[in-house]
Design an enzyme around this catalytic site. Structure first.
Site, PDB file in Angstrom:
ATOM      1  N   SER A  75     -25.089 -15.300   8.799  1.00 55.27           N
ATOM      2  CA  SER A  75     -26.257 -16.007   8.655  1.00 55.27           C
ATOM      3  C   SER A  75     -26.186 -17.044   7.620  1.00 55.27           C
ATOM      4  O   SER A  75     -27.096 -17.796   7.101  1.00 55.27           O
ATOM      5  CB  SER A  75     -27.250 -14.723   8.924  1.00 55.27           C
ATOM      6  OG  SER A  75     -27.466 -13.707   9.387  1.00 55.27           O
TER       7      SER A  75
ATOM      8  N   HIS B 127     -22.806 -18.217  15.814  1.00 52.30           N
ATOM      9  CA  HIS B 127     -24.123 -17.577  15.062  1.00 52.30           C
ATOM     10  C   HIS B 127     -24.974 -16.644  16.121  1.00 52.30           C
ATOM     11  O   HIS B 127     -25.906 -17.995  16.540  1.00 52.30           O
ATOM     12  CB  HIS B 127     -25.199 -18.522  13.771  1.00 52.30           C
ATOM     13  CG  HIS B 127     -25.820 -16.817  13.397  1.00 52.30           C
ATOM     14  ND1 HIS B 127     -27.386 -17.296  12.370  1.00 52.30           N
ATOM     15  CD2 HIS B 127     -26.139 -15.958  12.935  1.00 52.30           C
ATOM     16  CE1 HIS B 127     -27.641 -16.805  12.698  1.00 52.30           C
ATOM     17  NE2 HIS B 127     -27.474 -15.552  12.363  1.00 52.30           N
TER      18      HIS B 127
ATOM     19  N   GLU C  74     -25.261 -20.487  16.978  1.00 53.85           N
ATOM     20  CA  GLU C  74     -24.957 -21.742  16.167  1.00 53.85           C
ATOM     21  C   GLU C  74     -23.929 -21.814  16.456  1.00 53.85           C
ATOM     22  O   GLU C  74     -23.134 -20.778  15.801  1.00 53.85           O
ATOM     23  CB  GLU C  74     -25.978 -21.071  15.472  1.00 53.85           C
ATOM     24  CG  GLU C  74     -27.447 -21.562  15.364  1.00 53.85           C
ATOM     25  CD  GLU C  74     -28.256 -21.571  13.582  1.00 53.85           C
ATOM     26  OE1 GLU C  74     -29.159 -22.085  13.351  1.00 53.85           O
ATOM     27  OE2 GLU C  74     -27.840 -20.738  13.404  1.00 53.85           O
TER      28      GLU C  74
ATOM     29  N   ASN D 249     -32.701 -20.156  10.874  1.00 44.18           N
ATOM     30  CA  ASN D 249     -32.496 -19.299   9.415  1.00 44.18           C
ATOM     31  C   ASN D 249     -33.639 -20.139   8.422  1.00 44.18           C
ATOM     32  O   ASN D 249     -34.287 -19.557   7.856  1.00 44.18           O
ATOM     33  CB  ASN D 249     -31.590 -18.725   9.093  1.00 44.18           C
ATOM     34  CG  ASN D 249     -31.765 -17.282   9.673  1.00 44.18           C
ATOM     35  OD1 ASN D 249     -32.525 -16.666  10.254  1.00 44.18           O
ATOM     36  ND2 ASN D 249     -30.144 -16.648   9.933  1.00 44.18           N
TER      37      ASN D 249
HETATM   38  N1  CAA Z   1     -29.118  -7.478  28.872  1.00 44.84           N
HETATM   39  C1  CAA Z   1     -29.581  -8.200  29.593  1.00 44.84           C
HETATM   40  N2  CAA Z   1     -31.023  -8.600  29.361  1.00 44.84           N
HETATM   41  C2  CAA Z   1     -30.983  -7.511  28.907  1.00 44.84           C
HETATM   42  C3  CAA Z   1     -30.583  -6.598  27.697  1.00 44.84           C
HETATM   43  C4  CAA Z   1     -29.431  -6.803  28.370  1.00 44.84           C
HETATM   44  N3  CAA Z   1     -28.148  -5.691  27.924  1.00 44.84           N
HETATM   45  N4  CAA Z   1     -31.758  -5.921  27.669  1.00 44.84           N
HETATM   46  C5  CAA Z   1     -32.509  -5.524  27.659  1.00 44.84           C
HETATM   47  N5  CAA Z   1     -32.673  -7.014  29.149  1.00 44.84           N
HETATM   48  C6  CAA Z   1     -34.117  -8.072  29.030  1.00 44.84           C
HETATM   49  C7  CAA Z   1     -34.941  -7.043  29.348  1.00 44.84           C
HETATM   50  O1  CAA Z   1     -34.913  -7.120  30.790  1.00 44.84           O
HETATM   51  C8  CAA Z   1     -36.525  -8.200  29.665  1.00 44.84           C
HETATM   52  O2  CAA Z   1     -36.079  -8.957  30.454  1.00 44.84           O
HETATM   53  P1  CAA Z   1     -37.408  -9.831  31.333  1.00 44.84           P
HETATM   54  O3  CAA Z   1     -38.305  -9.997  29.849  1.00 44.84           O
HETATM   55  O4  CAA Z   1     -37.395  -9.931  32.197  1.00 44.84           O
HETATM   56  O5  CAA Z   1     -38.600  -7.978  31.814  1.00 44.84           O
HETATM   57  C9  CAA Z   1     -36.049  -8.824  28.398  1.00 44.84           C
HETATM   58  O6  CAA Z   1     -34.547  -9.563  28.124  1.00 44.84           O
HETATM   59  C10 CAA Z   1     -36.210  -8.415  27.704  1.00 44.84           C
HETATM   60  O7  CAA Z   1     -35.446  -7.077  27.220  1.00 44.84           O
HETATM   61  P2  CAA Z   1     -37.281  -6.113  26.440  1.00 44.84           P
HETATM   62  O8  CAA Z   1     -36.878  -5.097  27.672  1.00 44.84           O
HETATM   63  O9  CAA Z   1     -36.360  -5.932  24.620  1.00 44.84           O
HETATM   64  O10 CAA Z   1     -38.670  -6.549  26.411  1.00 44.84           O
HETATM   65  P3  CAA Z   1     -39.150  -6.812  24.762  1.00 44.84           P
HETATM   66  O11 CAA Z   1     -40.005  -7.868  26.391  1.00 44.84           O
HETATM   67  O12 CAA Z   1     -40.256  -5.935  24.534  1.00 44.84           O
HETATM   68  O13 CAA Z   1     -38.473  -8.151  24.447  1.00 44.84           O
HETATM   69  C11 CAA Z   1     -37.638  -9.180  22.186  1.00 44.84           C
HETATM   70  C12 CAA Z   1     -38.630  -7.977  23.112  1.00 44.84           C
HETATM   71  C13 CAA Z   1     -36.866  -9.093  23.031  1.00 44.84           C
HETATM   72  C14 CAA Z   1     -36.902  -8.358  20.924  1.00 44.84           C
HETATM   73  C15 CAA Z   1     -39.183 -10.046  21.678  1.00 44.84           C
HETATM   74  O14 CAA Z   1     -40.030 -10.185  21.944  1.00 44.84           O
HETATM   75  C16 CAA Z   1     -38.264 -11.061  21.682  1.00 44.84           C
HETATM   76  O15 CAA Z   1     -37.313 -12.054  22.289  1.00 44.84           O
HETATM   77  N6  CAA Z   1     -38.626 -11.118  20.478  1.00 44.84           N
HETATM   78  C17 CAA Z   1     -37.677 -12.677  19.069  1.00 44.84           C
HETATM   79  C18 CAA Z   1     -36.611 -11.987  18.731  1.00 44.84           C
HETATM   80  C19 CAA Z   1     -36.315 -13.296  17.683  1.00 44.84           C
HETATM   81  O16 CAA Z   1     -36.830 -13.937  17.366  1.00 44.84           O
HETATM   82  N7  CAA Z   1     -34.877 -13.209  17.369  1.00 44.84           N
HETATM   83  C20 CAA Z   1     -34.261 -13.569  16.266  1.00 44.84           C
HETATM   84  C21 CAA Z   1     -33.894 -13.031  15.258  1.00 44.84           C
HETATM   85  S1  CAA Z   1     -32.700 -13.895  13.931  1.00 44.84           S
HETATM   86  C22 CAA Z   1     -31.315 -13.653  14.381  1.00 44.84           C
HETATM   87  O17 CAA Z   1     -31.399 -12.847  14.922  1.00 44.84           O
HETATM   88  C23 CAA Z   1     -30.769 -14.240  13.037  1.00 44.84           C
HETATM   89  C24 CAA Z   1     -31.002 -14.102  12.145  1.00 44.84           C
HETATM   90  O18 CAA Z   1     -29.579 -14.643  11.319  1.00 44.84           O
HETATM   91  C25 CAA Z   1     -31.439 -13.290  11.420  1.00 44.84           C
END
Ligand code: CAA
Length: 284
Positions: A118, A139, A151, A190
């Protein structure tokens, strides 16, 4: 890409291995020891089973993915890979060491070496290999199987052919949306996200608002899927700190300096979801 290698099977590596295997590739996952392998396998299994239960992935696709993945503690098993994606801890010394090992073992001189870093400059990783033109940043975002973005970061020495191959792999095979970023700390996402998360930590630290109110404000008031403190817990406080440190080191802007609370919680092992406690508790 039929032969993919993934090094590191933590939060990010497990997701990358899962989607690569689901896309039909044979995936060799290298971890440092059998305990880490076990944790990685558990993470992938949990994610696959949830996806099947939610109807997102057919059972036969999940079974094919399970059969496509092989764990190893030996870098030599990466010898015939067409692409290796590194996703170990966000620590420059560790990543440099891993890149040296990958470069020494992968035999095809045109194989692609990608990093999920990252924050570490891609050029630094490229320069410890014999093939800097084949080294690139790829990324992913957490959770990898759910979030569609990749990315793509070319260093000054990455060849246009390497970028084209990685773009095609991410788009056509992994079904991700690709954005490009220059090789600067934080890349695009980020550089925007981390200052926001740090502001939330400072707000909490100063007593300006409670953790619950900060997160509720952004979830209910701005329709974000989760608040900044819950998101920091998801990313991991250690990773957030590491990215903030490299942003601060590169740009020296005060708003990029990690707040003491983030450092102290990291030192205390309160890393977020992965340890069961961060700004919120995840103990069942
Ligand atoms: N394959 C495919 N789909 C999947 C899956 C898999 N292995 N696992 C879960 N899913 C699906 C679920 O079925 C669900 O689908 P629906 O929305 O259609 O119901 C969806 O993905 C979301 O899954 P969750 O059950 O975990 O549900 P949630 O609603 O609690 O969502 C979350 C959780 C996805 C984390 C959501 O809150 C979110 O998007 N949060 C923001 C995350 C974010 O900003 N991440 C970026 C972080 S920065 C980074 O990563 C980079 C860095 O360098 C720091």
């Amino acid at each position: 890409m039929d032969r993919v290698g993934v090094v590191g099977c933590g939060l990010m590596g497990s997701g990358i291995a899962e989607i690569a295997a689901r896309a039909g590739a044979n995936v060799i996952i290298v971890e440092q020891d059998t305990a880490a392998m076990g944790r990685g396998l558990e993470r992938i299994e949990k994610s696959l089973s949830r996806a099947v239960a939610a109807g997102k992935v057919p059972e036969d696709e999940a079974n094919r993915a399970r059969a496509n993945m092989l764990f190893s503690v030996d870098y030599a098993d990466l010898w015939d890979r067409e692409i290796v994606i590194e996703a170990v801890a966000e620590d420059e010394a560790i990543k440099l060491d891993v890149f040296r090992k990958i470069d020494a073992e992968v035999k095809d001189p045109e194989a692609l070496l990608a990093t999920n870093t990252s924050s570490i400059p891609i050029i630094k990783l490229a320069m410890v290999t014999k093939r800097p033109e084949y080294v690139i940043g790829m990324h992913f975002f957490n959770p990898v199987p759910v979030l569609k973005l990749v990315e793509m970061i070319s260093s000054l020495l990455t060849s246009p052919e390497t970028s084209a191959r990685v773009r095609a792999y991410a788009t056509d095979t992994l079904h991700k949306r690709v954005i490009t970023s220059p090789d600067r700390a934080g890349f695009v996402v980020n550089a925007l996200l981390i200052p926001y998360l740090l502001s939330a930590v400072r707000m909490l630290e100063s007593g300006f608002a409670s953790a619950e109110d900060i997160d509720t404000g952004m979830v209910v008031g701005c329709a974000h899927p989760m608040g900044p403190l819950a998101l920091t817990d998801l990313i991991g406080l250690d990773t957030t700190l590491a990215v903030a440190q490299s942003l601060y080191e590169e740009f020296k802007e005060p708003h990029l300096a990690p707040p003491p609370l983030l450092s102290r919680m990291t030192q205390a092992g309160l890393l977020g979801r992965k340890t069961g406690q961060g700004f919120f508790s995840y103990k069942s």
